[in-house]
Design a protein around this motif. Structure first.
Motif, PDB file in Angstrom:
ATOM      1  N   CYS A  21      15.017 -34.701   5.849  1.00  0.00           N
ATOM      2  CA  CYS A  21      15.058 -34.303   4.445  1.00  0.00           C
ATOM      3  C   CYS A  21      14.738 -35.493   3.541  1.00  0.00           C
ATOM      4  O   CYS A  21      14.058 -35.357   2.526  1.00  0.00           O
ATOM      5  CB  CYS A  21      16.418 -33.725   4.086  1.00  0.00           C
ATOM      6  SG  CYS A  21      16.737 -32.114   4.826  1.00  0.00           S
ATOM      7  N   GLN A  28      10.064 -31.696  -0.972  1.00  0.00           N
ATOM      8  CA  GLN A  28      11.145 -30.792  -1.340  1.00  0.00           C
ATOM      9  C   GLN A  28      11.361 -30.795  -2.852  1.00  0.00           C
ATOM     10  O   GLN A  28      11.649 -29.762  -3.453  1.00  0.00           O
ATOM     11  CB  GLN A  28      12.427 -31.204  -0.618  1.00  0.00           C
ATOM     12  CG  GLN A  28      12.356 -31.072   0.903  1.00  0.00           C
ATOM     13  CD  GLN A  28      12.180 -29.635   1.341  1.00  0.00           C
ATOM     14  OE1 GLN A  28      12.675 -28.722   0.696  1.00  0.00           O
ATOM     15  NE2 GLN A  28      11.451 -29.439   2.422  1.00  0.00           N
ATOM     16  N   ASP A  31       9.005 -28.613  -4.660  1.00  0.00           N
ATOM     17  CA  ASP A  31       9.171 -27.195  -4.342  1.00  0.00           C
ATOM     18  C   ASP A  31      10.654 -26.860  -4.345  1.00  0.00           C
ATOM     19  O   ASP A  31      11.245 -26.514  -3.322  1.00  0.00           O
ATOM     20  CB  ASP A  31       8.539 -26.909  -2.973  1.00  0.00           C
ATOM     21  CG  ASP A  31       8.599 -25.424  -2.623  1.00  0.00           C
ATOM     22  OD1 ASP A  31       8.707 -24.607  -3.549  1.00  0.00           O
ATOM     23  OD2 ASP A  31       8.566 -25.103  -1.424  1.00  0.00           O
ATOM     24  N   ASN A  34      11.797 -23.640  -2.953  1.00  0.00           N
ATOM     25  CA  ASN A  34      11.512 -23.433  -1.535  1.00  0.00           C
ATOM     26  C   ASN A  34      10.503 -22.313  -1.328  1.00  0.00           C
ATOM     27  O   ASN A  34      10.605 -21.520  -0.392  1.00  0.00           O
ATOM     28  CB  ASN A  34      12.798 -23.139  -0.761  1.00  0.00           C
ATOM     29  CG  ASN A  34      12.664 -23.484   0.720  1.00  0.00           C
ATOM     30  OD1 ASN A  34      11.762 -24.220   1.108  1.00  0.00           O
ATOM     31  ND2 ASN A  34      13.553 -22.948   1.529  1.00  0.00           N
ATOM     32  N   CYS A  35       9.502 -22.271  -2.207  1.00  0.00           N
ATOM     33  CA  CYS A  35       8.485 -21.207  -2.135  1.00  0.00           C
ATOM     34  C   CYS A  35       7.605 -21.355  -0.897  1.00  0.00           C
ATOM     35  O   CYS A  35       7.095 -20.366  -0.365  1.00  0.00           O
ATOM     36  CB  CYS A  35       7.611 -21.228  -3.386  1.00  0.00           C
ATOM     37  SG  CYS A  35       8.542 -20.983  -4.918  1.00  0.00           S
ATOM     38  N   LEU A  37       8.434 -21.968   1.957  1.00  0.00           N
ATOM     39  CA  LEU A  37       9.062 -21.403   3.143  1.00  0.00           C
ATOM     40  C   LEU A  37       8.234 -20.231   3.663  1.00  0.00           C
ATOM     41  O   LEU A  37       8.113 -20.022   4.868  1.00  0.00           O
ATOM     42  CB  LEU A  37      10.480 -20.927   2.806  1.00  0.00           C
ATOM     43  CG  LEU A  37      11.277 -20.299   3.955  1.00  0.00           C
ATOM     44  CD1 LEU A  37      11.579 -21.347   5.023  1.00  0.00           C
ATOM     45  CD2 LEU A  37      12.568 -19.677   3.433  1.00  0.00           C
ATOM     46  N   LYS A  40       3.465 -21.198   2.904  1.00  0.00           N
ATOM     47  CA  LYS A  40       2.754 -22.222   3.652  1.00  0.00           C
ATOM     48  C   LYS A  40       1.938 -21.639   4.805  1.00  0.00           C
ATOM     49  O   LYS A  40       1.150 -22.348   5.427  1.00  0.00           O
ATOM     50  CB  LYS A  40       3.734 -23.253   4.204  1.00  0.00           C
ATOM     51  CG  LYS A  40       4.693 -22.691   5.249  1.00  0.00           C
ATOM     52  CD  LYS A  40       5.667 -23.764   5.723  1.00  0.00           C
ATOM     53  CE  LYS A  40       6.663 -23.203   6.755  1.00  0.00           C
ATOM     54  NZ  LYS A  40       7.633 -24.238   7.183  1.00  0.00           N
ATOM     55  N   GLU A  60      -0.586 -26.804   0.615  1.00  0.00           N
ATOM     56  CA  GLU A  60       0.284 -27.797   0.005  1.00  0.00           C
ATOM     57  C   GLU A  60      -0.426 -29.122  -0.237  1.00  0.00           C
ATOM     58  O   GLU A  60      -0.268 -29.745  -1.285  1.00  0.00           O
ATOM     59  CB  GLU A  60       1.504 -28.024   0.901  1.00  0.00           C
ATOM     60  CG  GLU A  60       2.518 -28.990   0.320  1.00  0.00           C
ATOM     61  CD  GLU A  60       3.693 -29.193   1.255  1.00  0.00           C
ATOM     62  OE1 GLU A  60       4.571 -29.993   0.909  1.00  0.00           O
ATOM     63  OE2 GLU A  60       3.724 -28.550   2.318  1.00  0.00           O
ATOM     64  N   LYS A  72       6.356 -27.276 -11.312  1.00  0.00           N
ATOM     65  CA  LYS A  72       7.059 -26.455 -10.342  1.00  0.00           C
ATOM     66  C   LYS A  72       6.459 -25.051 -10.314  1.00  0.00           C
ATOM     67  O   LYS A  72       5.885 -24.589 -11.292  1.00  0.00           O
ATOM     68  CB  LYS A  72       8.541 -26.362 -10.706  1.00  0.00           C
ATOM     69  CG  LYS A  72       9.264 -27.702 -10.702  1.00  0.00           C
ATOM     70  CD  LYS A  72      10.710 -27.522 -11.145  1.00  0.00           C
ATOM     71  CE  LYS A  72      11.445 -28.853 -11.200  1.00  0.00           C
ATOM     72  NZ  LYS A  72      12.826 -28.700 -11.682  1.00  0.00           N
TER      73      LYS A  72
END
Length: 351
Positions: A21, A28, A31, A34-35, A37, A40, A60, A72
């Motif tokens: 992380c 992170q 994003d 967490n779009c 997720l 991608k 990305e 964002k």
């Protein structure tokens, strides 16, 4: 397996997760929702109610190098408030971003651009605020802006698109955070020159200005993109020369926004007859050029109706060239036949 072994395994997994992380913090942070997720995955798509396939994959790496990399997902997709979310509404480019404009300390917005467009030749409304005829033909933000990548300027030893490592080294003398150096350098240098090449700009304008139906509906005299490509400037642009002028160099007043473009009959326009001389004799093009120099018809086409002088002049040279070369080629062909077949005859002589 003992309790101690299990505890050590769990601890190792937690440590690995924390390290991962930390190393991926920049991604992170960009994003927060967490779009990626879901988005991608290259195959992510759906068929909408009209039966059209919509691809929802987000690359990305490309996005992080684009001009919107610091925005964002929620900054543009304001209607998405939950996961999984309902079908997203079309993005409105006039929405206030979460980015703060440093000189005013206000949230950034493209509303100023809307004012420029509504007062330009590409406006969808007339001077009285009413929709123009064929207003649907006028360009929207996404027709010209397709989220282009940064093109940083490398100005050390040679001017070329790309990162100037020597310049980056000077930034590192004072600034310690590598991420800040890279982003700030990209942001500044990409605005010191054009983010598109002359060829790319001509192609973008040609999407509309070379459309025969659109040209006819708006009574335009020429197919601007095609006629530009036939000029010296256009041919150089096709060879990827980035020093030649493009559409924006001529149709935008120096120092003004590219959105402030006016018709040829508007005194504010750079292509207004009284203003054309300022285009060619600028320090970047032909310093000292006379006003007559700018009367050259850049968008002249091979048309008897639009440019009769050029039409007949070109026709004369086509006839002259053909009338000279074709007989010469015929003589050369007959001479070649005689050399290959010296005894051949078409008609035999009588004895």
């Amino acid at each position: 397996m003992t309790f101690t072994t299990i505890s050590r395994s769990l601890l190792a997994a937690v440590v690995a997760l924390v390290v991962s992380c930390c190393l991926d913090w920049e991604v992170q942070a960009a994003d927060m929702g967490n779009c990626l997720l879901c988005h991608k995955y290259p195959g992510l798509s759906r068929v909408d109610e009209a039966g059209r396939m919509k691809l929802m994959f987000v690359n990305e790496d490309i996005f992080n190098k684009s001009v919107h990399s610091k925005v964002k997902c929620e900054g543009c997709h304001t209607d998405i408030t939950k996961i999984p979310h309902d079908p997203a509404k079309p993005v409105d480019c006039l929405t206030e971003c979460h980015i703060v404009e440093p000189t005013s300390e206000q949230k950034f917005s493209h509303k100023e651009v809307e004012k420029f467009l509504n007062n330009s030749v590409h406006s969808k409304i007339d001077e009285k605020g009413r929709p123009k005829q064929f207003s649907e033909d006028m360009p929207s933000c996404k027709d010209c802006h397709d989220n282009p990548l940064f093109r940083p300027l490398a100005f050390v030893k040679k001017v070329r698109p790309g990162i100037a490592e020597d310049a980056m080294g000077r930034c590192r003398v004072c600034h310690k955070k590598e991420d800040f150096i890279f982003r700030f350098y990209n942001h500044i240098t990409t605005r010191m020159h054009k983010s598109r090449s002359p060829l790319n700009i001509a192609q973008a304008c040609g999407k509309c200005h070379d459309d025969p139906e659109l040209v006819a509906r708006h009574n335009l005299k020429t197919k601007a993109g095609y006629s530009y490509s036939e000029t010296f400037h256009g041919k150089a642009a096709n060879l990827l020369d980035e020093s030649v002028p493009d559409c924006l160099d001529c149709h935008v007043v120096k120092g003004k926004s590219v959105h402030q473009m006016y018709g040829n009959d508007d005194p504010r326009s750079s292509t207004y007859p009284a203003n054309r001389g300022n285009i060619c004799n600028s320090v970047d093009c032909h310093p000292g050029a006379s006003v007559k120099f700018a009367n050259y018809k850049v968008h002249a086409e091979y048309s008897k109706e639009q440019s009769p002088v050029i039409y007949w002049f070109t026709t004369f040279f086509i006839i002259l060239t053909g009338g000279t070369l074709l007989p010469l080629m015929g003589i050369m062909f007959l001479d070649l036949l005689r050399r290959l077949f010296p005894n051949a005859t078409i008609m035999r002589r009588r004895k």
